[in-house]
Design a protein around this motif. Structure first.
Motif, PDB file in Angstrom:
ATOM      1  N   LEU A  39      77.035  36.788  23.165  1.00  0.00           N
ATOM      2  CA  LEU A  39      76.023  36.209  22.281  1.00  0.00           C
ATOM      3  C   LEU A  39      75.081  35.302  23.062  1.00  0.00           C
ATOM      4  CD1 LEU A  39      74.849  35.761  19.454  1.00  0.00           C
ATOM      5  CD2 LEU A  39      76.576  33.956  19.110  1.00  0.00           C
ATOM      6  N   GLU A  40      75.650  34.490  23.949  1.00  0.00           N
ATOM      7  CA  GLU A  40      74.813  33.599  24.758  1.00  0.00           C
ATOM      8  C   GLU A  40      73.847  34.410  25.627  1.00  0.00           C
ATOM      9  OE1 GLU A  40      77.484  29.584  25.432  1.00  0.00           O
ATOM     10  OE2 GLU A  40      77.960  31.362  26.642  1.00  0.00           O
ATOM     11  N   GLU A  41      74.315  35.519  26.162  1.00  0.00           N
ATOM     12  CA  GLU A  41      73.448  36.373  26.984  1.00  0.00           C
ATOM     13  C   GLU A  41      72.342  36.997  26.147  1.00  0.00           C
ATOM     14  OE1 GLU A  41      76.156  39.139  28.683  1.00  0.00           O
ATOM     15  OE2 GLU A  41      77.099  37.669  30.032  1.00  0.00           O
ATOM     16  N   GLN A  42      72.690  37.427  24.930  1.00  0.00           N
ATOM     17  CA  GLN A  42      71.690  38.018  24.050  1.00  0.00           C
ATOM     18  C   GLN A  42      70.595  37.007  23.686  1.00  0.00           C
ATOM     19  OE1 GLN A  42      74.197  39.314  20.841  1.00  0.00           O
ATOM     20  NE2 GLN A  42      74.438  41.392  21.673  1.00  0.00           N
ATOM     21  N   LEU A  43      71.019  35.764  23.451  1.00  0.00           N
ATOM     22  CA  LEU A  43      70.070  34.729  23.049  1.00  0.00           C
ATOM     23  C   LEU A  43      69.364  34.091  24.244  1.00  0.00           C
ATOM     24  CD1 LEU A  43      72.173  32.918  20.282  1.00  0.00           C
ATOM     25  CD2 LEU A  43      70.372  34.625  19.954  1.00  0.00           C
ATOM     26  N   GLY A  44      69.963  34.223  25.414  1.00  0.00           N
ATOM     27  CA  GLY A  44      69.376  33.632  26.610  1.00  0.00           C
ATOM     28  C   GLY A  44      69.543  32.129  26.695  1.00  0.00           C
ATOM     29  N   VAL A  45      70.576  31.598  26.033  1.00  0.00           N
ATOM     30  CA  VAL A  45      70.838  30.154  26.056  1.00  0.00           C
ATOM     31  C   VAL A  45      72.341  29.923  26.142  1.00  0.00           C
ATOM     32  CG1 VAL A  45      68.771  29.588  24.705  1.00  0.00           C
ATOM     33  CG2 VAL A  45      70.963  29.970  23.531  1.00  0.00           C
ATOM     34  N   LYS A  46      72.713  28.746  26.588  1.00  0.00           N
ATOM     35  CA  LYS A  46      74.108  28.326  26.557  1.00  0.00           C
ATOM     36  C   LYS A  46      74.357  27.589  25.237  1.00  0.00           C
ATOM     37  CE  LYS A  46      75.904  29.716  30.462  1.00  0.00           C
ATOM     38  NZ  LYS A  46      77.037  30.678  30.457  1.00  0.00           N
ATOM     39  N   ILE A  47      75.308  28.093  24.470  1.00  0.00           N
ATOM     40  CA  ILE A  47      75.625  27.450  23.193  1.00  0.00           C
ATOM     41  C   ILE A  47      76.609  26.306  23.389  1.00  0.00           C
ATOM     42  CG2 ILE A  47      76.589  27.820  20.878  1.00  0.00           C
ATOM     43  CD1 ILE A  47      75.692  30.732  21.102  1.00  0.00           C
ATOM     44  N   PHE A  48      77.532  26.457  24.342  1.00  0.00           N
ATOM     45  CA  PHE A  48      78.550  25.439  24.588  1.00  0.00           C
ATOM     46  C   PHE A  48      78.518  24.970  26.037  1.00  0.00           C
ATOM     47  CE2 PHE A  48      80.143  27.753  20.916  1.00  0.00           C
ATOM     48  CZ  PHE A  48      80.466  26.716  20.053  1.00  0.00           C
ATOM     49  N   ASP A  49      78.733  23.676  26.206  1.00  0.00           N
ATOM     50  CA  ASP A  49      78.830  23.081  27.544  1.00  0.00           C
ATOM     51  C   ASP A  49      80.298  23.115  27.954  1.00  0.00           C
ATOM     52  OD1 ASP A  49      78.898  21.560  29.815  1.00  0.00           O
ATOM     53  OD2 ASP A  49      77.700  19.907  29.021  1.00  0.00           O
ATOM     54  N   ARG A  50      80.649  24.030  28.827  1.00  0.00           N
ATOM     55  CA  ARG A  50      82.043  24.214  29.219  1.00  0.00           C
ATOM     56  C   ARG A  50      82.500  23.195  30.254  1.00  0.00           C
ATOM     57  NH1 ARG A  50      79.626  28.574  27.540  1.00  0.00           N
ATOM     58  NH2 ARG A  50      80.715  30.406  26.667  1.00  0.00           N
ATOM     59  N   LYS A  52      82.504  20.065  29.785  1.00  0.00           N
ATOM     60  CA  LYS A  52      83.093  18.942  29.048  1.00  0.00           C
ATOM     61  C   LYS A  52      84.485  19.311  28.563  1.00  0.00           C
ATOM     62  CE  LYS A  52      79.127  16.710  29.279  1.00  0.00           C
ATOM     63  NZ  LYS A  52      78.948  15.485  30.084  1.00  0.00           N
ATOM     64  N   LYS A  53      85.357  18.330  28.504  1.00  0.00           N
ATOM     65  CA  LYS A  53      86.709  18.512  27.990  1.00  0.00           C
ATOM     66  C   LYS A  53      86.984  17.457  26.918  1.00  0.00           C
ATOM     67  CE  LYS A  53      87.766  21.822  30.904  1.00  0.00           C
ATOM     68  NZ  LYS A  53      87.989  23.192  30.464  1.00  0.00           N
ATOM     69  N   PRO A  54      87.092  17.855  25.647  1.00  0.00           N
ATOM     70  CA  PRO A  54      86.915  19.212  25.140  1.00  0.00           C
ATOM     71  C   PRO A  54      85.459  19.651  25.221  1.00  0.00           C
ATOM     72  CG  PRO A  54      87.100  17.682  23.319  1.00  0.00           C
ATOM     73  CD  PRO A  54      87.351  16.882  24.564  1.00  0.00           C
ATOM     74  N   LEU A  55      85.251  20.963  25.166  1.00  0.00           N
ATOM     75  CA  LEU A  55      83.884  21.462  25.275  1.00  0.00           C
ATOM     76  C   LEU A  55      83.074  21.033  24.054  1.00  0.00           C
ATOM     77  CD1 LEU A  55      83.513  24.100  23.220  1.00  0.00           C
ATOM     78  CD2 LEU A  55      84.792  25.236  24.999  1.00  0.00           C
ATOM     79  N   ILE A  56      81.765  20.932  24.227  1.00  0.00           N
ATOM     80  CA  ILE A  56      80.874  20.534  23.133  1.00  0.00           C
ATOM     81  C   ILE A  56      79.673  21.468  23.113  1.00  0.00           C
ATOM     82  CG2 ILE A  56      81.578  18.107  23.211  1.00  0.00           C
ATOM     83  CD1 ILE A  56      78.955  17.552  24.742  1.00  0.00           C
ATOM     84  N   PRO A  57      79.002  21.582  21.964  1.00  0.00           N
ATOM     85  CA  PRO A  57      77.781  22.388  21.931  1.00  0.00           C
ATOM     86  C   PRO A  57      76.682  21.701  22.757  1.00  0.00           C
ATOM     87  CG  PRO A  57      78.613  21.987  19.715  1.00  0.00           C
ATOM     88  CD  PRO A  57      79.353  21.074  20.622  1.00  0.00           C
ATOM     89  N   THR A  58      75.843  22.491  23.365  1.00  0.00           N
ATOM     90  CA  THR A  58      74.641  21.945  23.980  1.00  0.00           C
ATOM     91  C   THR A  58      73.721  21.469  22.846  1.00  0.00           C
ATOM     92  OG1 THR A  58      73.494  24.079  23.931  1.00  0.00           O
ATOM     93  CG2 THR A  58      74.841  23.581  25.885  1.00  0.00           C
ATOM     94  N   PRO A  59      72.696  20.678  23.127  1.00  0.00           N
ATOM     95  CA  PRO A  59      71.785  20.253  22.053  1.00  0.00           C
ATOM     96  C   PRO A  59      71.217  21.428  21.252  1.00  0.00           C
ATOM     97  CG  PRO A  59      71.403  18.938  24.014  1.00  0.00           C
ATOM     98  CD  PRO A  59      72.393  20.004  24.406  1.00  0.00           C
ATOM     99  N   LEU A  60      70.763  22.478  21.959  1.00  0.00           N
ATOM    100  CA  LEU A  60      70.270  23.657  21.245  1.00  0.00           C
ATOM    101  C   LEU A  60      71.424  24.414  20.606  1.00  0.00           C
ATOM    102  CD1 LEU A  60      68.028  25.545  20.404  1.00  0.00           C
ATOM    103  CD2 LEU A  60      68.158  26.639  22.670  1.00  0.00           C
ATOM    104  N   GLY A  61      72.578  24.412  21.278  1.00  0.00           N
ATOM    105  CA  GLY A  61      73.749  25.080  20.726  1.00  0.00           C
ATOM    106  C   GLY A  61      74.172  24.495  19.390  1.00  0.00           C
TER     107      GLY A  61
END
Length: 309
Positions: A39-50, A52-61
């Motif tokens: 999905l991230e590849e299809q949209l061309g954006v990173k939805i989650f910041d991996r 971080k622990k725990p991971l969090i959504p990026t601002p756009l995500g």
């Protein structure tokens, strides 16, 4: 982009962990990870910041996840429309209800609801207000039953009834000989309170306002249970405030300790609260009607001053 991929990022936003999100969706962790990456590849954006622990959504995500929740809710609504057209009410309704309502309200409406709507599975969770609001926003609950007004952005409130508050006064208390009391009679120093986090505590504090005198007591106790406060009043000293529904099962001796408020009584506004995205509306409406048909009729006509949180 598929609904299944949107379901995966919704689960990942809730769990903030790939393994737990996969368990939540009943798929393997590699399958979920692959679909999120696709999905991230299809949209061309990173939805989650991996990183971080725990991971969090990026601002756009975070914006994408929020929109995904709306899309999934609307997709669920399509199935509901079909069921409603066919006169069916079926599915699961996940409810959060606050602890000062649950033991008194749930036994009143659940038997009738189960009889009238046998194809609806009720899942009821006893939770504090802030957790209910949080879980409504994350789509972990379909509705909450709690005290309003909340004035929370994006949360819809539908009033069920107003519940009067009553004083529960010990036999040795200074107010025991009064037939009724006023808010100005109350004193925080001899009134037992629920612990921090309970909305009913905040309402009692608002009723008492700033009334406080030092009686020299060296025992201070705050409880998460109204029943515990009742026992302290009966066996020890002081007084407390009880919501009307909590008084219905008191025996004759206990009812002698109840005192009504003079004039316009303080009341708490009990409502169904939902996310503003309209889903499971027919089931929620059925629940609201069942609750109103199950509570004492006087609550539906109760008037008073709504005590804010």
């Amino acid at each position: 982009m598929t609904l299944q991929q949107l379901e995966y990022i919704r689960a990942l936003d809730i769990e903030r962990n790939f393994v737990r999100a996969a368990e939540r969706c009943f798929v393997t962790q590699p399958s979920l990870t692959m679909q999120v990456q696709k999905l991230e590849e299809q949209l061309g954006v990173k939805i989650f910041d991996r990183s971080k622990k725990p991971l969090i959504p990026t601002p756009l995500g975070a914006l994408i996840v929020a929109q995904a929740k709306v899309v999934l809710k609307e997709a669920e609504r399509i199935k509901e429309l079909i069921n409603e057209q066919e006169g069916k009410l079926t599915g699961e309704l996940v409810i959060g209800i606050i602890p000062t309502l649950a033991p008194y309200l749930v036994p009143l409406f659940v038997p009738k609801f189960e009889r009238d709507y046998p194809d609806i599975r009720l899942v009821v969770q006893e939770l504090q207000t802030d957790i209910i609001v949080k879980r409504l926003r994350s789509d972990e609950l379909d509705l909450g039953i709690l005290v309003t007004p909340l004035e929370e952005k994006g949360i819809h409130e539908s009033v069920l009834f107003n519940e009067p508050m009553m004083a529960y006064v010990g036999r040795n208390h200074r107010l025991f000989n009064k037939k009724s009391i006023s808010a100005s009679d109350l004193d925080l120093d001899d009134t037992w309170l629920l612990s921090e986090g309970h909305c009913f505590r905040a309402q009692v504090l608002n009723i008492c306002a700033s009334n406080k005198n030092d009686h020299g007591y060296n025992f201070v106790f705050e409880s998460g249970s109204l029943e515990t406060l009742e026992r302290l009043v009966e066996e020890h000293r002081g007084m407390t405030i009880l919501p009307y529904l909590a008084t219905l099962k008191l025996n004759d001796a206990q009812r002698q300790l109840l005192r009504e408020f003079k004039g316009t009584p303080p009341v708490r506004e009990v409502s169904i609260v939902t996310n503003r995205v309209h889903v499971k509306t027919a089931m929620i409406d059925a629940l609201a009607c069942t609750i109103k048909a199950s509570v004492p009729p006087e609550l539906l006509q109760s008037e008073g001053e709504v005590i804010r949180l």
